[in-house]
Design an enzyme around this catalytic site. Structure first.
Site, mmCIF file in Angstrom:
data_model
loop_
_atom_site.group_PDB
_atom_site.id
_atom_site.type_symbol
_atom_site.label_atom_id
_atom_site.label_comp_id
_atom_site.label_asym_id
_atom_site.label_seq_id
_atom_site.Cartn_x
_atom_site.Cartn_y
_atom_site.Cartn_z
ATOM 1 N N LYS A 1 -74.570 56.493 155.072
ATOM 2 C CA LYS A 1 -73.202 56.720 155.563
ATOM 3 C C LYS A 1 -73.021 56.235 156.999
ATOM 4 O O LYS A 1 -71.969 55.710 157.344
ATOM 5 C CB LYS A 1 -72.831 58.208 155.475
ATOM 6 C CG LYS A 1 -72.561 58.678 154.061
ATOM 7 C CD LYS A 1 -71.937 60.056 154.060
ATOM 8 C CE LYS A 1 -71.713 60.565 152.635
ATOM 9 N NZ LYS A 1 -71.395 61.995 152.608
ATOM 10 N N LYS B 1 -65.951 57.996 142.882
ATOM 11 C CA LYS B 1 -64.547 57.807 143.191
ATOM 12 C C LYS B 1 -64.317 56.561 144.051
ATOM 13 O O LYS B 1 -63.394 55.786 143.821
ATOM 14 C CB LYS B 1 -64.058 59.043 143.923
ATOM 15 C CG LYS B 1 -62.570 59.152 143.947
ATOM 16 C CD LYS B 1 -62.145 60.552 144.306
ATOM 17 C CE LYS B 1 -60.633 60.558 144.357
ATOM 18 N NZ LYS B 1 -60.077 61.866 144.216
ATOM 19 N N LYS C 1 -73.594 54.148 139.982
ATOM 20 C CA LYS C 1 -73.285 55.540 139.709
ATOM 21 C C LYS C 1 -71.767 55.735 139.666
ATOM 22 O O LYS C 1 -71.044 55.093 140.427
ATOM 23 C CB LYS C 1 -73.898 56.383 140.835
ATOM 24 C CG LYS C 1 -73.784 57.869 140.639
ATOM 25 C CD LYS C 1 -74.497 58.602 141.746
ATOM 26 C CE LYS C 1 -73.831 59.944 141.968
ATOM 27 N NZ LYS C 1 -74.518 60.773 142.942
#
Ligand code: TRP
Length: 327
Positions: free
Chosen positions: A111, A196, A193
């Site tokens: 991230k 969203k 995977k």
């Protein structure tokens, strides 16, 4: 009875990846364990977000969880921000957690590499997660595989705190991960995977017609080019969804039909679609019912926070006493 704790970020309506990877397992486990399920809204603000959207997504998440079958009579469902002891304990754990352990976390590396300015909260995210779990002195944490490293850190924090402040008899249990039976659901593009942000999801509450439109073009076994080519079920994403949604006899039948080219992929998808409808139709109907009665969500979350708070307060009382804070 063992106690379990799990958390989910308020990302809006659940998709079937979150459902199979987490919430479906929560529903099963609430029968056997004293269960605390938390919508972790403080974790959600470690990345950029919109306040109005957070509020809406928190509510939608609660509706999805309740519609999936988490039963407030059996499990405690609540919002992290409604129990201030989470951040209080996280501060204490911050003072015990080695910086190097946090910098090593794959999720942090991943991230932070996508951001220019890195908030400290992104780094200490796993410390808050450790506080979530240890506040309830939970033994087991149902999570997907991607959370194993965070769980490792929670155990380290528990060990360190115990060694320092409760050496005779460990106060915090070292929580173990209970990896869900369907830990990793692939997106319908079959490459990554289900997530969203990648736009490859199927919403838990999506209408059947919309689900079918997504299933039709979904990637299957890439080696199966012609209808007559036999397939390899294990490499096919649709087969894995059968394992999640279809009864065992159907799964066996699907494997045979695929590997002998008895069915084409579209036949196989039609059967999957029926299995999905059977499981998801009642969930969608329950969600609509809950949504039409908004006060029940608030009441449920408030009652959950009250129960969670009672446990949290007692843990903090003991923690502060052992650490030498004046009463
Ligand atoms: N980090 C978890 C995730 O992204 C969410 C989470 C926060 C959690 N606190 C938790 C999961 C405590 C289990 C236990 O999925």
């Amino acid at each position: 009875m063992s106690r379990i704790f799990s958390g989910i970020q308020p990302s809006g309506e659940l998709h079937i990846g979150n459902y199979l990877g987490a919430v479906k397992n929560w529903v099963a486990l609430q029968q056997r364990f004293e269960s605390f399920y938390c919508i972790v809204d403080y974790h959600a603000i470690t990345v950029e977000y919109e306040p109005a959207l957070l509020r809406e997504r928190t509510r939608d998440m609660a509706i999805s969880i309740l519609a999936s079958g988490v039963d407030p009579e059996r499990a405690v469902l609540f919002l992290q921000s409604a129990v201030p002891e989470h951040t209080e304990l996280a501060w204490i754990f911050n003072t015990l957690t080695p910086l190097g352990e946090l910098e090593r976390q794959t999720q942090f590396k991943d991230k932070s590499s996508r951001q220019e300015s890195i908030p400290v909260g992104l780094l200490t995210y796993p410390v808050l997660q450790a506080a979530d779990i240890l506040l309830y002195r939970a033994d087991l944490v149902p999570v997907g595989e991607d959370q194993l490293q965070h769980l490792e850190l929670s155990r380290l924090v528990a060990r360190k705190w115990n060694a320092r402040f409760s050496p005779e008899k460990p106060f915090f249990p070292e929580p173990k991960a209970e990896v869900t039976p369907t830990p990793r659901v692939m997106g319908l593009d079959g490459t990554a995977k289900m997530s969203k942000s990648l736009g490859n999801t199927v919403g838990l509450l999506e209408e059947p017609a919309a689900i079918w439109e997504k299933l039709k073009p979904a990637v299957t076994d890439p080696a199966r080019v012609r209808r007559t080519d036999p397939g390899t079920p294990e490499v096919c994403n649709i087969y894995h969804l059968h394992k999640a949604f279809s009864p065992p006899e159907t799964v066996k039948h699907v494997a045979v039909q695929c590997s002998t080219a008895g069915w084409g992929c579209i036949d196989c998808k039609k059967v999957l679609f029926e299995s999905m409808k059977k499981e998801l139709d009642p969930i969608r109907e329950r969600a609509a019912e809950i949504r039409s009665n908004p006060a029940t969500v608030d009441t449920t979350l408030r009652a959950g926070a009250e129960k969670a708070h009672a446990v949290a307060k007692e843990t903090m009382r003991e923690v502060k006493e052992r650490m030498g804070f004046a009463p």
